[in-house]
Design an enzyme around this catalytic site. Structure first.
Site, PDB file in Angstrom:
ATOM      1  N   CYS A 118      20.792  66.518  40.418  1.00 15.55           N
ATOM      2  CA  CYS A 118      21.575  67.263  41.416  1.00 15.55           C
ATOM      3  C   CYS A 118      20.867  68.532  41.888  1.00 15.55           C
ATOM      4  O   CYS A 118      21.280  69.136  42.878  1.00 15.55           O
ATOM      5  CB  CYS A 118      22.953  67.599  40.870  1.00 15.55           C
ATOM      6  SG  CYS A 118      23.841  66.144  40.307  1.00 15.55           S
ATOM      7  N   HIS A 251      25.524  73.451  44.881  1.00 17.91           N
ATOM      8  CA  HIS A 251      25.718  72.019  44.638  1.00 17.91           C
ATOM      9  C   HIS A 251      27.210  71.724  44.582  1.00 17.91           C
ATOM     10  O   HIS A 251      27.975  72.429  43.939  1.00 17.91           O
ATOM     11  CB  HIS A 251      25.030  71.628  43.326  1.00 17.91           C
ATOM     12  CG  HIS A 251      25.372  70.242  42.885  1.00 17.91           C
ATOM     13  ND1 HIS A 251      25.261  69.153  43.727  1.00 17.91           N
ATOM     14  CD2 HIS A 251      25.829  69.769  41.699  1.00 17.91           C
ATOM     15  CE1 HIS A 251      25.633  68.070  43.067  1.00 17.91           C
ATOM     16  NE2 HIS A 251      25.987  68.409  41.844  1.00 17.91           N
ATOM     17  N   ASN A 281      30.738  64.385  44.779  1.00 16.78           N
ATOM     18  CA  ASN A 281      29.426  64.858  44.312  1.00 16.78           C
ATOM     19  C   ASN A 281      28.374  63.812  44.702  1.00 16.78           C
ATOM     20  O   ASN A 281      28.380  62.701  44.184  1.00 16.78           O
ATOM     21  CB  ASN A 281      29.501  65.038  42.788  1.00 16.78           C
ATOM     22  CG  ASN A 281      28.194  65.529  42.193  1.00 16.78           C
ATOM     23  OD1 ASN A 281      27.152  65.521  42.845  1.00 16.78           O
ATOM     24  ND2 ASN A 281      28.252  65.953  40.948  1.00 16.78           N
TER      25      ASN A 281
HETATM   26  O1  UT7 Z   1      26.380  66.986  39.414  1.00 14.83           O
HETATM   27  C1  UT7 Z   1      26.448  67.118  38.051  1.00 14.83           C
HETATM   28  C2  UT7 Z   1      27.309  68.167  37.722  1.00 14.83           C
HETATM   29  N1  UT7 Z   1      28.548  67.662  37.198  1.00 14.83           N
HETATM   30  C3  UT7 Z   1      29.511  68.492  37.074  1.00 14.83           C
HETATM   31  O2  UT7 Z   1      29.373  69.639  37.438  1.00 14.83           O
HETATM   32  C4  UT7 Z   1      30.765  68.054  36.386  1.00 14.83           C
HETATM   33  C5  UT7 Z   1      31.287  69.200  35.593  1.00 14.83           C
HETATM   34  N2  UT7 Z   1      32.515  68.867  34.876  1.00 14.83           N
HETATM   35  C6  UT7 Z   1      33.680  68.714  35.498  1.00 14.83           C
HETATM   36  O3  UT7 Z   1      33.750  68.782  36.708  1.00 14.83           O
HETATM   37  C7  UT7 Z   1      34.917  68.486  34.663  1.00 14.83           C
HETATM   38  O4  UT7 Z   1      34.578  68.683  33.303  1.00 14.83           O
HETATM   39  C8  UT7 Z   1      35.510  67.074  34.858  1.00 14.83           C
HETATM   40  C9  UT7 Z   1      36.115  66.969  36.237  1.00 14.83           C
HETATM   41  C10 UT7 Z   1      34.449  66.023  34.664  1.00 14.83           C
HETATM   42  C11 UT7 Z   1      36.626  66.837  33.832  1.00 14.83           C
HETATM   43  O5  UT7 Z   1      37.608  67.849  33.933  1.00 14.83           O
HETATM   44  P1  UT7 Z   1      38.189  68.520  32.599  1.00 14.83           P
HETATM   45  O6  UT7 Z   1      39.218  69.478  33.024  1.00 14.83           O
HETATM   46  O7  UT7 Z   1      37.012  69.028  31.816  1.00 14.83           O
HETATM   47  O8  UT7 Z   1      38.895  67.302  31.902  1.00 14.83           O
HETATM   48  P2  UT7 Z   1      38.615  66.653  30.479  1.00 14.83           P
HETATM   49  O9  UT7 Z   1      37.313  65.919  30.465  1.00 14.83           O
HETATM   50  O10 UT7 Z   1      38.855  67.671  29.413  1.00 14.83           O
HETATM   51  O11 UT7 Z   1      39.765  65.570  30.387  1.00 14.83           O
HETATM   52  C12 UT7 Z   1      41.175  65.975  30.345  1.00 14.83           C
HETATM   53  C13 UT7 Z   1      42.015  64.741  30.242  1.00 14.83           C
HETATM   54  C14 UT7 Z   1      41.569  63.780  29.159  1.00 14.83           C
HETATM   55  O12 UT7 Z   1      42.757  63.213  28.585  1.00 14.83           O
HETATM   56  P3  UT7 Z   1      43.320  63.753  27.170  1.00 14.83           P
HETATM   57  O13 UT7 Z   1      42.208  63.534  26.198  1.00 14.83           O
HETATM   58  O14 UT7 Z   1      43.620  65.196  27.406  1.00 14.83           O
HETATM   59  O15 UT7 Z   1      44.503  62.900  26.958  1.00 14.83           O
HETATM   60  C15 UT7 Z   1      40.819  62.705  29.904  1.00 14.83           C
HETATM   61  O16 UT7 Z   1      40.858  61.450  29.241  1.00 14.83           O
HETATM   62  O17 UT7 Z   1      41.934  64.011  31.470  1.00 14.83           O
HETATM   63  C16 UT7 Z   1      41.616  62.636  31.179  1.00 14.83           C
HETATM   64  N3  UT7 Z   1      40.854  62.092  32.311  1.00 14.83           N
HETATM   65  C17 UT7 Z   1      41.448  61.547  33.388  1.00 14.83           C
HETATM   66  N4  UT7 Z   1      42.741  61.348  33.700  1.00 14.83           N
HETATM   67  C18 UT7 Z   1      43.012  60.783  34.893  1.00 14.83           C
HETATM   68  C19 UT7 Z   1      39.510  62.066  32.480  1.00 14.83           C
HETATM   69  N5  UT7 Z   1      39.212  61.501  33.670  1.00 14.83           N
HETATM   70  C20 UT7 Z   1      40.398  61.177  34.255  1.00 14.83           C
HETATM   71  C21 UT7 Z   1      40.749  60.583  35.476  1.00 14.83           C
HETATM   72  N6  UT7 Z   1      42.062  60.402  35.755  1.00 14.83           N
HETATM   73  N7  UT7 Z   1      39.826  60.200  36.386  1.00 14.83           N
END
Ligand code: UT7
Length: 324
Positions: A118, A251, A281
């Site tokens: 990225c 980005h 993204n």
């Molecule tokens: O270009 C490369 C750069 N990439 C990035 O910059 C990505 C950076 N990271 C992020 O943007 C965020 O960390 C994410 C958007 C990927 C995730 O957001 P988060 O607030 O960190 O969520 P999380 O991973 O802590 O997940 C929270 C909950 C989990 O459920 P439990 O364990 O709390 O029950 C996940 O299983 O959300 C769940 N979850 C979803 N639920 C519905 C994860 N993906 C999804 C989804 N739909 N698509």
């Protein structure tokens, strides 16, 4: 020593628009639960463009390059350097840049790919700027292009909702006045595992994991930290301050990252170009896509100062400060 200046921009998106609702409905057929609400709340993404199977990165890259050349009123024969930033090249080799060169009908220009995920476009732009400043090139086409949908695990809701496909390009020319004022690139390979597609073609098969894997929270924290540090450092190198910057073009990974960053830098959100809601993204394509969008809708004007920033797998990051 000449400077380099951006004299044209272009971008391309595949025609298939997939909204969060479309994607949630598709995933539901495979018992994978997600929703528009979750995606919008956690990422700000509302839709993405997805290439049909078989559409190659070089095709999107060529479309974006043609539009950038037309915008710059430069003929492809004048180009002596072509750099494509991509993590989804058409082939192991030849490089996607060589395929774009053939499509453009250019012969003889140096052509190669840059792999910095990225951060790829910022790496490629800095490389082209260095070529021009050293007198090794006078007119470069720099492209960020991806068919990221081809390396997503569509059964992993934690990643497949985040990405889209597309391409963006700039024409960079030697100039007596800047242009690019300062650029800084960095990497920390010890963090290779927080974002990786750790597969390889070897011995007649794919070895390792062919899909993108990410520790989202680790990437999130790193992204905000390094983008903040890099923005301050690159403006200082140019003898300017963040208050001088007209447009911040980071980005486009997550609206929450952009909001945190703007707050940390004390830059009003109105000065941040945001396209992640529309494009999701698009990895190496995200910064040039955002740049072209904001130029064509009239936000970015000649003479304004823009700060472009990349961050991503490697772990890599970097910033380019440019006068338009
Ligand atoms: O270009 C490369 C750069 N990439 C990035 O910059 C990505 C950076 N990271 C992020 O943007 C965020 O960390 C994410 C958007 C990927 C995730 O957001 P988060 O607030 O960190 O969520 P999380 O991973 O802590 O997940 C929270 C909950 C989990 O459920 P439990 O364990 O709390 O029950 C996940 O299983 O959300 C769940 N979850 C979803 N639920 C519905 C994860 N993906 C999804 C989804 N739909 N698509």
């Amino acid at each position: 020593m000449p400077f380099s200046r951006i004299v044209g921009t272009g971008s391309a998106l595949p025609p298939r628009l997939v909204s969060n609702h479309d994607l949630a409905a598709e995933l539901a057929t495979r018992q994978i639960e997600t929703s528009d609400d979750w995606i919008v709340e956690r990422t700000g993404i509302r839709q993405r463009y997805i290439a049909d199977r078989g559409v190659k990165t070089s095709a999107l890259a060529t479309d974006a390059a043609r539009l950038a050349l037309a915008d710059a009123q430069v003929d492809a024969s004048e180009v002596d350097l072509i750099i494509v930033a991509t993590s989804t090249p058409d082939f192991v080799f030849p490089s996607t840049a060589c395929l774009v060169q053939a499509n453009l009908g250019n012969k003889g220009a140096a052509a190669f790919d840059v792999q910095a995920v990225c951060s790829g476009f910022v790496y490629a732009l800095t490389t082209a700027d260095s070529f021009i400043r050293a007198g090794r090139a006078r007119c470069a086409v720099v492209i960020g292009a991806e068919v990221f949908s081809s390396i997503l695990d569509w059964n992993d809701r934690g990643t497949c909702v985040l990405f889209g496909d597309g391409a963006g390009a700039v024409v960079l020319r030697a100039s007596d006045s800047p242009g690019i004022l300062a650029a800084q690139l960095h990497a920390d390979g010890s963090q290779m595992n927080i974002l990786a597609a750790a597969g390889n073609v070897a011995y007649g098969q794919v070895t390792g994991d062919p899909f993108l894997r990410m520790d989202g929270q680790a990437v999130f924290k790193q992204a905000v930290t390094v983008l903040d540090r890099s923005a301050r450092s690159v403006t200082k190198e140019a003898g300017l301050t963040l208050a001088d910057v007209d447009w911040l073009i980071p980005h486009q990974a997550n609206l929450r990252i952009l909001t945190f960053l703007a707050r940390k830098l004390d830059v009003p959100l109105e000065k941040v170009v945001v396209t992640v809601d529309r494009h999701a993204n698009t990895s190496a394509a995200s910064v040039p896509l955002a740049l072209d969008t904001a130029r064509r809708d009239g936000r970015i004007q000649p003479g304004q100062l823009i700060l472009m920033q990349g961050v991503g797998g490697g772990f890599t990051w970097g910033s380019v400060l440019a006068r338009m």
